[in-house]
Design a protein around this motif. Structure first.
Motif, PDB file in Angstrom:
ATOM      1  N   GLY A 235      43.059  40.152  14.070  1.00  0.00           N
ATOM      2  CA  GLY A 235      44.489  39.397  13.621  1.00  0.00           C
ATOM      3  C   GLY A 235      45.107  38.908  14.291  1.00  0.00           C
ATOM      4  N   ALA A 236      44.887  39.220  15.870  1.00  0.00           N
ATOM      5  CA  ALA A 236      46.021  38.785  16.243  1.00  0.00           C
ATOM      6  C   ALA A 236      46.429  37.089  16.879  1.00  0.00           C
ATOM      7  CB  ALA A 236      45.898  39.026  17.902  1.00  0.00           C
ATOM      8  N   LYS A 237      47.877  37.165  17.207  1.00  0.00           N
ATOM      9  CA  LYS A 237      47.733  35.070  17.192  1.00  0.00           C
ATOM     10  C   LYS A 237      48.976  35.547  18.032  1.00  0.00           C
ATOM     11  CE  LYS A 237      48.170  34.482  11.810  1.00  0.00           C
ATOM     12  NZ  LYS A 237      48.912  33.718  10.471  1.00  0.00           N
ATOM     13  N   LEU A 238      49.201  35.904  18.786  1.00  0.00           N
ATOM     14  CA  LEU A 238      49.584  36.641  20.270  1.00  0.00           C
ATOM     15  C   LEU A 238      49.157  37.480  20.756  1.00  0.00           C
ATOM     16  CD1 LEU A 238      52.138  35.633  21.746  1.00  0.00           C
ATOM     17  CD2 LEU A 238      53.570  37.359  20.810  1.00  0.00           C
ATOM     18  N   ILE A 239      48.775  37.388  22.104  1.00  0.00           N
ATOM     19  CA  ILE A 239      48.608  38.378  22.751  1.00  0.00           C
ATOM     20  C   ILE A 239      49.659  39.032  23.916  1.00  0.00           C
ATOM     21  CG2 ILE A 239      46.216  39.566  23.932  1.00  0.00           C
ATOM     22  CD1 ILE A 239      45.226  37.599  22.368  1.00  0.00           C
ATOM     23  N   LEU A 240      50.290  40.227  24.030  1.00  0.00           N
ATOM     24  CA  LEU A 240      50.957  40.240  25.224  1.00  0.00           C
ATOM     25  C   LEU A 240      49.937  41.065  26.466  1.00  0.00           C
ATOM     26  CD1 LEU A 240      53.969  41.673  23.507  1.00  0.00           C
ATOM     27  CD2 LEU A 240      53.856  39.129  24.075  1.00  0.00           C
ATOM     28  N   VAL A 241      50.496  40.787  27.303  1.00  0.00           N
ATOM     29  CA  VAL A 241      50.039  41.004  28.217  1.00  0.00           C
ATOM     30  C   VAL A 241      51.005  41.198  29.769  1.00  0.00           C
ATOM     31  CG1 VAL A 241      48.208  40.662  30.159  1.00  0.00           C
ATOM     32  CG2 VAL A 241      47.894  39.645  28.255  1.00  0.00           C
ATOM     33  N   PRO A 242      51.298  42.626  29.871  1.00  0.00           N
ATOM     34  CA  PRO A 242      52.114  42.987  31.115  1.00  0.00           C
ATOM     35  C   PRO A 242      51.214  43.444  32.059  1.00  0.00           C
ATOM     36  CG  PRO A 242      51.772  45.188  29.942  1.00  0.00           C
ATOM     37  CD  PRO A 242      51.321  43.505  28.716  1.00  0.00           C
ATOM     38  N   ALA A 243      51.595  42.442  33.379  1.00  0.00           N
ATOM     39  CA  ALA A 243      50.331  41.694  34.515  1.00  0.00           C
ATOM     40  C   ALA A 243      51.008  41.606  35.919  1.00  0.00           C
ATOM     41  CB  ALA A 243      49.939  41.015  34.338  1.00  0.00           C
ATOM     42  N   ALA A 244      50.170  43.258  36.794  1.00  0.00           N
ATOM     43  CA  ALA A 244      51.413  42.547  37.757  1.00  0.00           C
ATOM     44  C   ALA A 244      49.902  41.700  38.701  1.00  0.00           C
ATOM     45  CB  ALA A 244      51.721  43.998  38.785  1.00  0.00           C
ATOM     46  N   PHE A 245      49.266  40.597  38.829  1.00  0.00           N
ATOM     47  CA  PHE A 245      48.568  40.067  39.696  1.00  0.00           C
ATOM     48  C   PHE A 245      48.927  40.255  41.195  1.00  0.00           C
ATOM     49  CE2 PHE A 245      44.923  38.010  37.493  1.00  0.00           C
ATOM     50  CZ  PHE A 245      45.099  38.523  36.606  1.00  0.00           C
ATOM     51  N   ASN A 246      47.946  40.438  42.163  1.00  0.00           N
ATOM     52  CA  ASN A 246      48.630  40.487  43.302  1.00  0.00           C
ATOM     53  C   ASN A 246      48.290  38.757  44.163  1.00  0.00           C
ATOM     54  OD1 ASN A 246      45.934  40.011  44.597  1.00  0.00           O
ATOM     55  ND2 ASN A 246      45.731  42.103  43.789  1.00  0.00           N
ATOM     56  N   MET A 247      48.715  38.695  45.353  1.00  0.00           N
ATOM     57  CA  MET A 247      49.151  37.893  46.093  1.00  0.00           C
ATOM     58  C   MET A 247      47.337  37.111  46.949  1.00  0.00           C
ATOM     59  SD  MET A 247      51.650  36.939  46.241  1.00  0.00           S
ATOM     60  CE  MET A 247      52.046  35.337  47.328  1.00  0.00           C
ATOM     61  N   THR A 248      46.551  37.802  46.434  1.00  0.00           N
ATOM     62  CA  THR A 248      45.348  36.981  46.002  1.00  0.00           C
ATOM     63  C   THR A 248      44.284  37.080  45.622  1.00  0.00           C
ATOM     64  OG1 THR A 248      44.326  39.576  47.906  1.00  0.00           O
ATOM     65  CG2 THR A 248      42.122  37.933  47.274  1.00  0.00           C
ATOM     66  N   THR A 249      44.691  37.917  43.813  1.00  0.00           N
ATOM     67  CA  THR A 249      44.359  37.308  42.850  1.00  0.00           C
ATOM     68  C   THR A 249      45.073  36.107  42.132  1.00  0.00           C
ATOM     69  OG1 THR A 249      44.919  38.963  41.388  1.00  0.00           O
ATOM     70  CG2 THR A 249      43.261  39.400  42.443  1.00  0.00           C
ATOM     71  N   GLY A 250      46.745  36.450  42.300  1.00  0.00           N
ATOM     72  CA  GLY A 250      47.304  35.453  41.338  1.00  0.00           C
ATOM     73  C   GLY A 250      47.118  34.111  41.707  1.00  0.00           C
ATOM     74  N   PRO A 251      47.101  33.486  43.275  1.00  0.00           N
ATOM     75  CA  PRO A 251      46.639  32.018  43.204  1.00  0.00           C
ATOM     76  C   PRO A 251      45.448  31.658  42.240  1.00  0.00           C
ATOM     77  CG  PRO A 251      47.279  33.184  44.900  1.00  0.00           C
ATOM     78  CD  PRO A 251      47.154  33.662  44.269  1.00  0.00           C
ATOM     79  N   ALA A 252      44.263  32.209  42.187  1.00  0.00           N
ATOM     80  CA  ALA A 252      43.388  31.989  42.377  1.00  0.00           C
ATOM     81  C   ALA A 252      42.393  31.820  40.931  1.00  0.00           C
ATOM     82  CB  ALA A 252      41.920  33.167  43.339  1.00  0.00           C
ATOM     83  N   HIS A 253      43.076  33.181  40.178  1.00  0.00           N
ATOM     84  CA  HIS A 253      43.282  33.385  38.458  1.00  0.00           C
ATOM     85  C   HIS A 253      44.023  33.889  37.579  1.00  0.00           C
ATOM     86  CE1 HIS A 253      39.487  35.531  40.930  1.00  0.00           C
ATOM     87  NE2 HIS A 253      38.949  34.383  40.831  1.00  0.00           N
ATOM     88  N   TRP A 254      45.181  33.754  38.298  1.00  0.00           N
ATOM     89  CA  TRP A 254      46.393  33.909  37.208  1.00  0.00           C
ATOM     90  C   TRP A 254      46.558  32.928  36.055  1.00  0.00           C
ATOM     91  CZ3 TRP A 254      50.130  37.840  35.939  1.00  0.00           C
ATOM     92  CH2 TRP A 254      50.528  37.983  35.227  1.00  0.00           C
ATOM     93  N   GLU A 255      46.884  31.482  36.438  1.00  0.00           N
ATOM     94  CA  GLU A 255      47.088  30.507  35.108  1.00  0.00           C
ATOM     95  C   GLU A 255      45.676  30.465  34.769  1.00  0.00           C
ATOM     96  OE1 GLU A 255      47.711  25.589  34.802  1.00  0.00           O
ATOM     97  OE2 GLU A 255      49.116  27.290  36.009  1.00  0.00           O
ATOM     98  N   ILE A 256      44.316  30.558  35.280  1.00  0.00           N
ATOM     99  CA  ILE A 256      43.284  29.742  34.564  1.00  0.00           C
ATOM    100  C   ILE A 256      42.541  30.715  33.267  1.00  0.00           C
ATOM    101  CG2 ILE A 256      41.457  30.693  36.493  1.00  0.00           C
ATOM    102  CD1 ILE A 256      39.628  27.989  35.830  1.00  0.00           C
ATOM    103  N   MET A 257      43.336  32.359  34.270  1.00  0.00           N
ATOM    104  CA  MET A 257      42.731  33.529  32.653  1.00  0.00           C
ATOM    105  C   MET A 257      43.417  33.197  31.610  1.00  0.00           C
ATOM    106  SD  MET A 257      42.483  37.576  33.153  1.00  0.00           S
ATOM    107  CE  MET A 257      44.746  37.780  33.235  1.00  0.00           C
ATOM    108  N   PHE A 258      44.716  33.053  31.874  1.00  0.00           N
ATOM    109  CA  PHE A 258      45.096  33.242  30.267  1.00  0.00           C
ATOM    110  C   PHE A 258      45.246  31.809  29.952  1.00  0.00           C
ATOM    111  CE2 PHE A 258      48.024  36.203  33.262  1.00  0.00           C
ATOM    112  CZ  PHE A 258      48.031  36.897  32.062  1.00  0.00           C
ATOM    113  N   ARG A 259      44.909  30.777  30.270  1.00  0.00           N
ATOM    114  CA  ARG A 259      45.144  29.740  29.532  1.00  0.00           C
ATOM    115  C   ARG A 259      43.123  29.539  29.045  1.00  0.00           C
ATOM    116  NH1 ARG A 259      45.803  23.823  32.744  1.00  0.00           N
ATOM    117  NH2 ARG A 259      46.074  23.559  30.254  1.00  0.00           N
TER     118      ARG A 259
END
Length: 271
Positions: free
Chosen positions: A166-190
């Motif tokens: 039933g979740a209509k919003l998912i909260l994700v506290p996260a600490a991606f780094n300088m390797t994973t962030g540029p590659a995966h941050w936005e595409i994963m959340f989208r």
């Protein structure tokens, strides 16, 4: 509902982190947020050997302060994550408090961040942390909200289980780094937002290039259609966004991904 995402600097001093949090919450209150969320390990520098040193039991000083802040300002507080101690085990734990300061949810990171990227980041949470085992969804007056922590959200099964609960919003506290962030941050959340047709809020610590683990930052909020509604840069600050959780229902009606699943052929369930 209005969501305030706080992207804070992480100091080596737990007291300084709590003081900064209180200042940051006070600063966004003129915008009347309903829910405030912060980053992964917001009060503990993200190094495996720090987790046992900073860990507290549920109900300890940090827990009490978080509860008091939620009650003082009359907001839901999804308090990022902190190291939690129980029976000799250390967990990466996210607490949620309601407007009266009552704990209404608790999520222990299920998937520990053990990676070794050649030429990039190496990290092993399992050196000091124990994994949780619960899917976390909680109720608010706006609707159901899901909660997981960073590496958890890379696993599509977990996002789908929260949506099915039933979740209509998912909260994700996260600490991606300088390797994973540029590659995966936005595409994963989208991708998780559009596949599960819900809002997704990813909240990171601010970037500190002087620290051994450098966070990507870029806290963001994504719509059920998969579009980025708002995104920060890497510096400390806040992001306040107003959303309507019924937009998730509208998206699910227009593009019936969840209801069109072939449950006669496949099924996803918890044990």
């Amino acid at each position: 509902m209005k969501i305030a995402q706080l992207q804070t600097h992480v100091f080596a001093d737990k007291t300084a982190n709590m003081a900064q949090l209180e200042t940051s919450i006070a600063a966004v209150m003129p915008e009347n947020p309903d829910l405030i969320t912060i980053g992964e390990m917001f009060n503990c520098p993200y190094v495996t050997e720090n987790f046992p040193l900073f860990a507290e039991e549920e109900g300890g000083h940090t827990w009490q302060k978080l509860s008091a802040l939620a009650a003082e300002y009359g907001v839901y507080l999804s308090a990022g994550s902190v190291p939690e101690l129980e029976d000799g085990h250390i967990y990466n734990t996210a607490y949620v408090f309601d407007r009266s300061g009552r704990q209404i949810a608790k999520h222990r990171k299920m998937h520990l961040f053990d990676i070794d990227v050649k030429g990039g980041q190496s990290f092993k949470e399992s050196d000091t942390l124990t994994a949780g085992s619960q899917v976390t969804v909680f109720d608010t007056e706006f609707g159901k909200i899901g909660l997981c922590i960073c590496f958890d959200f890379r696993f599509p099964e977990l996002g789908r289980l929260m949506a099915l609960a039933g979740a209509k919003l998912i909260l994700v506290p996260a600490a991606f780094n300088m390797t994973t962030g540029p590659a995966h941050w936005e595409i994963m959340f989208r991708s998780q937002a559009l596949n599960n047709q819900c809002f997704v809020a990813g909240t990171s610590p601010a970037r500190d290039t002087e620290f051994s683990y450098v966070a990507w930052g870029h806290s963001l909020l994504v719509s059920p259609w998969g579009g980025v509604l708002a995104e920060m840069d890497e510096t400390p600050g806040s992001l306040v966004t107003e959303i309507d959780l019924t937009d998730a229902d509208k998206t699910r009606q227009e593009l019936p991904l969840l209801s069109a699943r072939r449950t006669d052929v496949y099924e996803l369930k918890t044990i």
